[in-house]
Scaffold this active site. Structure first.
Site, mmCIF file in Angstrom:
data_model
loop_
_atom_site.group_PDB
_atom_site.id
_atom_site.type_symbol
_atom_site.label_atom_id
_atom_site.label_comp_id
_atom_site.label_asym_id
_atom_site.label_seq_id
_atom_site.Cartn_x
_atom_site.Cartn_y
_atom_site.Cartn_z
ATOM 1 C CG HIS A 79 -1.718 1.255 1.396
ATOM 2 N ND1 HIS A 79 -2.977 1.439 0.858
ATOM 3 C CD2 HIS A 79 -1.402 2.409 2.041
ATOM 4 C CE1 HIS A 79 -3.400 2.663 1.172
ATOM 5 N NE2 HIS A 79 -2.463 3.273 1.887
ATOM 6 C CD GLU A 80 2.066 3.400 3.653
ATOM 7 O OE1 GLU A 80 2.193 4.495 3.078
ATOM 8 O OE2 GLU A 80 1.101 3.125 4.393
ATOM 9 C CG HIS A 88 0.349 6.227 -0.572
ATOM 10 N ND1 HIS A 88 -0.799 6.803 -1.080
ATOM 11 C CD2 HIS A 88 -0.010 5.671 0.612
ATOM 12 C CE1 HIS A 88 -1.808 6.606 -0.237
ATOM 13 N NE2 HIS A 88 -1.361 5.911 0.799
#
Ligand SMILES: [Zn+2]
Length: 227
Positions: free
Chosen positions: A98-99, A102
């Site tokens: 998920h990071e 980003h």
């Protein structure tokens, strides 16, 4: 006192309960899948390296204290991973991917992220100055000040709503990266990772709902005063 009234019960209490529920849900879901090892034995730390290579990104990797405290920092292009996320669980690889989602958004100039980033200075001010001006204006019966407070706070509300597409998109990218790069292979792992990311997304939905309800609360107080 101005805050203990039916509007408070209607707008503020449900927002608080929703936020508490979301926090409990994300903690529970993360704890559950933090105990499920990835079938490939891949760790969160390895996923960070793998996805950087696959996406052609050079990022700083830092460790941060706590659990679920992970974040991507666009200002110095670093991913900051908590101790629990570098481990080899379904929950860890989901959070790390998920990071990385980003980081990919940032590298590609994903528009909602850029809009959100541009709002940061206004919002970090508005989320506390807004309510402060509102309360002071209210006590002084200065409606101009009350409205300035509402406008400041509204910026914080828009920010929390703009956060939603950014977060959902990062999770979609994460799931795609985890499956296409062979990090998650079994359908149970994929479902588990999805549940962790959905629970995390729900905390942002709850936060946006809470800030919107607070704004409605302020507006209801102002309209009640007019009557
Ligand atoms: Zn995120």
């Amino acid at each position: 006192m101005y805050y203990m009234n039916s509007e408070y019960m209607l707008f503020v209490i449900p927002g608080l309960l929703l936020a508490l529920w979301a926090q409990a849900l994300v903690k529970g879901t993360f704890a559950r899948y933090a105990r499920v090892p990835t079938s490939t034995g891949v760790t969160g730390a390895q996923v960070a390296q793998l996805l950087m290579e696959r996406n052609g990104l050079r990022l700083g990797v830092n460790s941060v204290r706590g659990s679920l405290t992970d974040f991507y920092n666009p200002s110095n292009k670093s991913i900051n991973l908590s101790q629990t996320s570098v481990q080899g669980s379904v929950a860890s690889v989901a959070v790390v991917a998920h990071e990385m989602g980003h980081a990919v958004q940032d590298a590609q100039g994903y528009v909602p992220m850029r809009l959100r980033g541009a709002m940061v200075p206004a919002v970090s001010l508005g989320s506390w100055v807004g309510p402060l001006l509102f309360v002071v204006g209210w006590m002084l019966s200065n409606m101009n000040l009350v409205w300035v407070g509402i406008i400041f706070f509204a910026a914080a509300v828009i920010f929390s709503i703009l956060t939603l597409p950014v977060e959902l998109d990062a999770s979609n990218r994460a799931m795609q990266m985890l499956t296409t790069n062979g990090v998650l292979v079994s359908s149970q792992e994929v479902t588990g990772a999805r549940k962790v990311l959905n629970a995390a997304a729900f905390t942002y939905v709850a936060a946006a709902a809470q800030s919107l309800l607070t704004l409605l609360y302020y507006l209801s107080l102002v309209s009640g005063r007019r009557r």
